[in-house]
Design an enzyme around this catalytic site. Structure first.
Site, PDB file in Angstrom:
ATOM      1  N   THR A  70       4.135   1.361  -0.887  1.00  0.00           N
ATOM      2  CA  THR A  70       4.029   0.899  -3.027  1.00  0.00           C
ATOM      3  C   THR A  70       5.354   1.040  -2.585  1.00  0.00           C
ATOM      4  O   THR A  70       6.198   0.260  -2.849  1.00  0.00           O
ATOM      5  CB  THR A  70       3.476   2.597  -3.020  1.00  0.00           C
ATOM      6  N   ASN A 144      -7.171  -5.913  -0.058  1.00  0.00           N
ATOM      7  CA  ASN A 144      -7.848  -3.814  -0.362  1.00  0.00           C
ATOM      8  C   ASN A 144      -9.245  -4.289  -1.263  1.00  0.00           C
ATOM      9  O   ASN A 144      -9.716  -3.292  -0.051  1.00  0.00           O
ATOM     10  CB  ASN A 144      -6.861  -3.218  -1.226  1.00  0.00           C
ATOM     11  N   GLN A 172      -3.287  -3.448   4.408  1.00  0.00           N
ATOM     12  CA  GLN A 172      -4.708  -3.115   4.936  1.00  0.00           C
ATOM     13  C   GLN A 172      -4.665  -3.673   6.458  1.00  0.00           C
ATOM     14  O   GLN A 172      -6.035  -3.710   6.771  1.00  0.00           O
ATOM     15  CB  GLN A 172      -5.197  -3.341   3.537  1.00  0.00           C
ATOM     16  N   SER A 192       1.552   0.610   6.149  1.00  0.00           N
ATOM     17  CA  SER A 192       1.775   2.200   5.227  1.00  0.00           C
ATOM     18  C   SER A 192       0.737   3.252   6.538  1.00  0.00           C
ATOM     19  O   SER A 192       0.315   2.567   6.965  1.00  0.00           O
ATOM     20  CB  SER A 192       0.591   2.267   4.235  1.00  0.00           C
ATOM     21  N   HIS A 194      -0.736   6.434   6.097  1.00  0.00           N
ATOM     22  CA  HIS A 194      -2.037   6.647   5.578  1.00  0.00           C
ATOM     23  C   HIS A 194      -3.130   5.636   5.830  1.00  0.00           C
ATOM     24  O   HIS A 194      -4.889   6.635   5.838  1.00  0.00           O
ATOM     25  CB  HIS A 194      -2.084   7.302   4.548  1.00  0.00           C
ATOM     26  N   CYS A 317      -9.738   1.232 -15.134  1.00  0.00           N
ATOM     27  CA  CYS A 317      -9.711   1.778 -15.978  1.00  0.00           C
ATOM     28  C   CYS A 317      -8.393   1.360 -17.026  1.00  0.00           C
ATOM     29  O   CYS A 317      -7.336   2.133 -16.010  1.00  0.00           O
ATOM     30  CB  CYS A 317     -10.247   3.289 -15.418  1.00  0.00           C
TER      31      CYS A 317
END
Ligand SMILES: Cc1ncc(COP(=O)(O)O)c(C=O)c1O
Length: 367
Positions: A70, A144, A172, A192, A194, A317
């Site tokens: 990010t 992703n 990704q 990234s 993780h 959401c």
């Protein structure tokens, strides 16, 4: 639990944790300190930088360690803060889309690059961008949700010829397919830790040697002055080790993941009304996003959870209302079908027996 959500995050590899632990206990020196304790931390960061550099084919000094993908995406967009506007693909991760929308709110022209039904950027979209000549184009290497892989090298060649800067979010793709920065031809690339069995809260922005960086974090000369703040030494060490393992095990992991994906896709054939999204695109070997006619994706996710299987749904959401995935909507998938989406993303420790169990549960839950 059968964990099938590796595009969300991965478990730390035991070998990565082992490499990190001394830097959380014994060697806690600040890498900027001149005495031995500090120099040990500095040298560990140097090693991690070399390990990551070797995975992606760059020189160590082309790496800026960040707090994750990010931050790397935000830094890339802020650096290229586009005088002549920017263009991003319609299927980018929110950490690209939202900074882009922010720049738009500051008065910069923003163009969204369209994708086809397989989640691939169209040549028309590239031609349109070329005619607009923005300062920056950001196109992710692999999506992703669907796992669709873009042919970045083809686009960068065309865009670079017009003097347009290119950023690619390769978060990704790393560790799942070969990622060679120079072959991709982008000016900037985000990564990234993780997603490749390293720790969370660590990532990197890779930059082409000739590019200037406008730092977002000020107040220290860490990371060549491009990203101030005391380095997260243990996490960087972990990212480096995870990168080293990804390099040595890439082919083996790819073969294993593809075997699982193929097994799943064969097993899904018997389910009526099933669609594999972006099926005709080149996709990450570990990712399958499906929709099943008349089934609510989030409900299915909860039912699978009760059976001890973790997958992800495609919907987001927004203000308490469930919206269909913007990625699927951008691909022209209708809202009802998009709301039926679930994403399965395998990791190196998943087994064929786990895939068979998933197929069994999907068959019984969707009858
Ligand atoms: C494509 C993509 N870009 C960026 C990110 C953000 O990375 P991080 O979680 O390290 O901030 C993610 C995480 O899901 C991602 O999938």
């Amino acid at each position: 639990m059968i964990y099938l959500d590796h595009n969300a995050t991965t478990a730390i590899d035991g070998r990565v944790l082992e490499a990190m632990l001394p830097f959380l206990t014994t060697f806690y020196g600040n890498p900027s300190s001149l005495y031995r304790h500090g120099r040990i931390s500095r040298s560990a960061i140097d090693t991690a930088r070399e390990q990551l550099a070797s995975l992606i084919g760059v020189q160590p000094r082309q790496i800026i360690f960040t707090s994750g993908g990010t931050e790397a995406n935000n830094l890339a967009l802020a650096t290229l803060a586009p005088k002549a506007g920017l263009a991003v693909s319609a299927i980018e991760h929110p950490s690209v889309l939202e900074p882009a929308l922010h720049l738009q709110s500051l008065g910069h022209r923003l163009t969204l690059l369209a994708v086809d039904v397989n989640g691939q950027i169209t040549q028309e979209a590239i031609d349109k961008v070329i005619s607009l000549k923005p300062s920056l184009v950001s196109i992710m290497l692999a999506n992703n949700e669907t796992g669709a892989v873009q042919n970045i090298a083809i686009y960068t060649e065309q865009l670079k010829a017009q003097g347009i800067n290119i950023h690619t979010d390769a978060v990704q793709a790393l560790g799942k397919i070969p990622v060679d920065f120079n072959r991709l031809g982008a000016h900037f690339m985000s990564l990234s830790s993780h997603k490749i069995y390293g720790p969370k809260g660590c990532g990197a922005l890779i930059f082409e040697k000739s590019m200037a960086i406008t730092p977002v974090m000020l107040g220290g000369d860490q990371e060549q002055g491009f990203r101030a703040g005391t380095e997260n030494v243990a996490a960087i060490v972990g990212f480096g080790k995870a990168a080293e393992l990804a390099k040595t095990e890439l082919a083996e992991r790819h073969t294993h993941l593809l075997k699982l994906r193929t097994l799943l896709e064969h097993g899904l054939n018997a389910i009526p009304g099933l669609t594999v999204f972006a099926e005709q695109a080149e996709r990450l070997p570990n990712t399958v996003q499906i929709g099943i006619h008349g089934i609510d994706g989030e409900m299915l996710l909860m039912q699978l959870d009760q059976k001890g299987i973790a997958v992800s749904s495609g919907s987001a959401c927004a203000s308490g209302v469930r919206e269909p995935s913007p990625v699927l909507v951008a691909m022209g998938i209708d809202a009802a079908q998009a709301k039926s989406a679930i994403r399965i993303s395998f990791g190196k420790a998943n087994t064929e027996a786990e895939v068979i169990e998933l197929i069994k549960q999907l068959n019984s839950l969707t009858r």
